[in-house]
Design an enzyme around this catalytic site. Structure first.
Site, PDB file in Angstrom:
ATOM      1  N   LYS A  12       2.043  -3.853   6.414  1.00  0.00           N
ATOM      2  CA  LYS A  12       2.427  -3.754   5.001  1.00  0.00           C
ATOM      3  C   LYS A  12       3.936  -3.520   4.881  1.00  0.00           C
ATOM      4  O   LYS A  12       4.617  -4.128   4.056  1.00  0.00           O
ATOM      5  CB  LYS A  12       1.641  -2.626   4.312  1.00  0.00           C
ATOM      6  CG  LYS A  12       0.148  -2.927   4.179  1.00  0.00           C
ATOM      7  CD  LYS A  12      -0.090  -4.172   3.338  1.00  0.00           C
ATOM      8  CE  LYS A  12      -1.526  -4.641   3.335  1.00  0.00           C
ATOM      9  NZ  LYS A  12      -1.736  -5.972   2.760  1.00  0.00           N
ATOM     10  N   TYR A  33      -1.936  -1.738  11.041  1.00  0.00           N
ATOM     11  CA  TYR A  33      -2.227  -2.180   9.671  1.00  0.00           C
ATOM     12  C   TYR A  33      -1.109  -1.733   8.720  1.00  0.00           C
ATOM     13  O   TYR A  33      -0.545  -2.531   7.968  1.00  0.00           O
ATOM     14  CB  TYR A  33      -3.578  -1.622   9.187  1.00  0.00           C
ATOM     15  CG  TYR A  33      -3.711  -1.644   7.688  1.00  0.00           C
ATOM     16  CD1 TYR A  33      -3.997  -2.824   7.019  1.00  0.00           C
ATOM     17  CD2 TYR A  33      -3.481  -0.485   6.921  1.00  0.00           C
ATOM     18  CE1 TYR A  33      -4.073  -2.855   5.628  1.00  0.00           C
ATOM     19  CE2 TYR A  33      -3.556  -0.503   5.543  1.00  0.00           C
ATOM     20  CZ  TYR A  33      -3.846  -1.688   4.905  1.00  0.00           C
ATOM     21  OH  TYR A  33      -3.897  -1.715   3.532  1.00  0.00           O
ATOM     22  N   SER A  60       0.837  -1.206   0.000  1.00  0.00           N
ATOM     23  CA  SER A  60       0.000   0.000   0.000  1.00  0.00           C
ATOM     24  C   SER A  60       0.866   1.248   0.000  1.00  0.00           C
ATOM     25  O   SER A  60       1.967   1.252   0.556  1.00  0.00           O
ATOM     26  CB  SER A  60      -0.865  -0.022   1.261  1.00  0.00           C
ATOM     27  OG  SER A  60      -1.457   1.227   1.485  1.00  0.00           O
TER      28      SER A  60
END
Ligand code: UD1
Length: 338
Positions: free
Chosen positions: A154, A150, A125
């Protein structure tokens, strides 16, 4: 050639399965259905005329992952989408995110590292850049401290793959750093199915347009942007899906220059929240009910991609405009509510 798509019933996963099947790949999906529905298989079958293989497996169950790779020894490539993705939830339940997004990746890589040759595409992302210092954002922009567990998964996911590739010449990987995916397949057979109140802008807009939500809260109009609202790079999910197929082909054909590579996947164009609302109003012919509220914690001001690397190296370019992507999102919302 058989390709494993983890999280293949999800939003980006299902669109990618369609593009893979359209290109002649045989697909096996692993999904635990925690945030997706088996009915998505029907949509994929209607679009492509072929039902992908499906295994309902929770990748946290290591023995089941091992058993899967014993049964499917012909899997040569993996596109790994399966992960938890709610930023706010990750702040409250960090260990759930580390277990779901990191533990499962480790199990997968352990199995892939045993193979003579394996290709991996990782769902990353643009969140890894945080608020980048320069626009548009190139792949060499520094990775900044993650704002949430989160986002951290990544960054860590990329590092885990990088470290593993370094010592595993048989393993080749590409991380795709998505900007803001949106829209639905033009057939309206598959699309985004957010659980509960959507956290992302586009599904919130289309649900408000349908009357499911009273009004959209625009998080902040005091950003240093032309109209004061935050700017993002909204990428049509079908364009994004095609980038996965090209990335996978690059690895399978051995055209990659290093055994771990990173690409931005965006349109290269930034749009403000108000511009996204205007796009919705244009394609739907409806006025959207919205109000300006304070900024959302953790949000950045501006992010849009420099897509030169994906254009030149992958031969990929986004094809669809914001209005076309918005039209598909609106068509989809109307279909699922009818
Ligand atoms: C978010 C995640 C990002 C993740 C991406 C996946 C955060 C901080 N970041 O990105 O890590 O990779 O989703 O799609 O959550 N907005 C409103 N009202 C709303 C919803 C959103 O004004 O009800 C605004 C946001 O402030 C932002 C823009 O719309 O400026 C886009 O928001 P969103 O769709 O949530 O994506 P990101 O925050 O960019």
């Amino acid at each position: 050639m058989k390709i494993l798509v983890t999280g293949g019933l999800g939003f980006i996963g299902s669109h990618t399965v369609v593009e893979l099947q359209n290109e002649g790949y045989e697909v096996v999906i692993i999904d635990d259905c925690s945030n997706a529905d088996e009915k998505v298989l029907d949509g994929i079958e209607t679009i492509t005329g072929k039902r992908p293989l499906f295994e309902k497996i929770d990748l946290k169950e290591k023995a089941k992952v091992e058993d899967f790779f014993k049964r499917y020894q012909d899997v040569e490539g993996v596109i790994h989408f399966a992960a938890s993705k709610a930023v706010g939830e990750s702040v409250v339940k960090p260990l759930l995110y580390y277990e779901n997004n990191i533990g499962t990746l480790v199990y997968l890589l352990k199995e892939l590292a045993k193979k003579n040759k394996a290709s991996v595409i990782f769902s990353s992302s643009c969140t890894v850049y945080g608020q980048a210092d320069e626009m548009p954002i190139t792949e060499s922009a520094p990775v900044k401290t993650a704002e949430s567990p989160y986002g951290n998964t990544k960054q860590m996911g990329e590092e885990i793959i990088f470290d593993t590739c370094k010592v595993t010449p048989s393993l080749n990987a590409i991380a795709l750093r998505y900007f803001n995916p949106m829209g639905a397949h033009p057939s309206v057979e598959i699309g985004e199915l957010p659980v509960g109140v959507p956290q992302n802008l586009v599904p919130f807009i289309t649900q408000t347009g349908m009357g499911l939500r009273n009004e959209l809260s625009v998080f902040g109009d005091d950003y240093p942007t032309p109209d004061g609202t935050a700017v993002r790079d909204y990428i049509y999910v079908v364009d994004l899906a095609k980038a996965h197929v090209l990335a996978l082909k690059r690895l399978i054909e051995g055209k990659n220059e290093e055994n771990y590579e990173v690409f931005n996947v965006g349109t290269g164009k930034g749009s403000s929240v108000l511009e996204v609302i205007q796009s919705f109003e244009r394609v739907s012919g409806k006025k959207l009910n919205y109000k300006i509220v304070p900024r959302r914690a953790g949000d950045i001001t501006t992010a849009y991609a420099d897509t030169t690397k994906a254009n030149e190296v992958l031969g990929w370019k986004s094809q669809y405009s914001l209005d076309e992507a918005m039209k598909s999102a609106w068509d989809w919302e109307q279909k699922i509510r009818s």
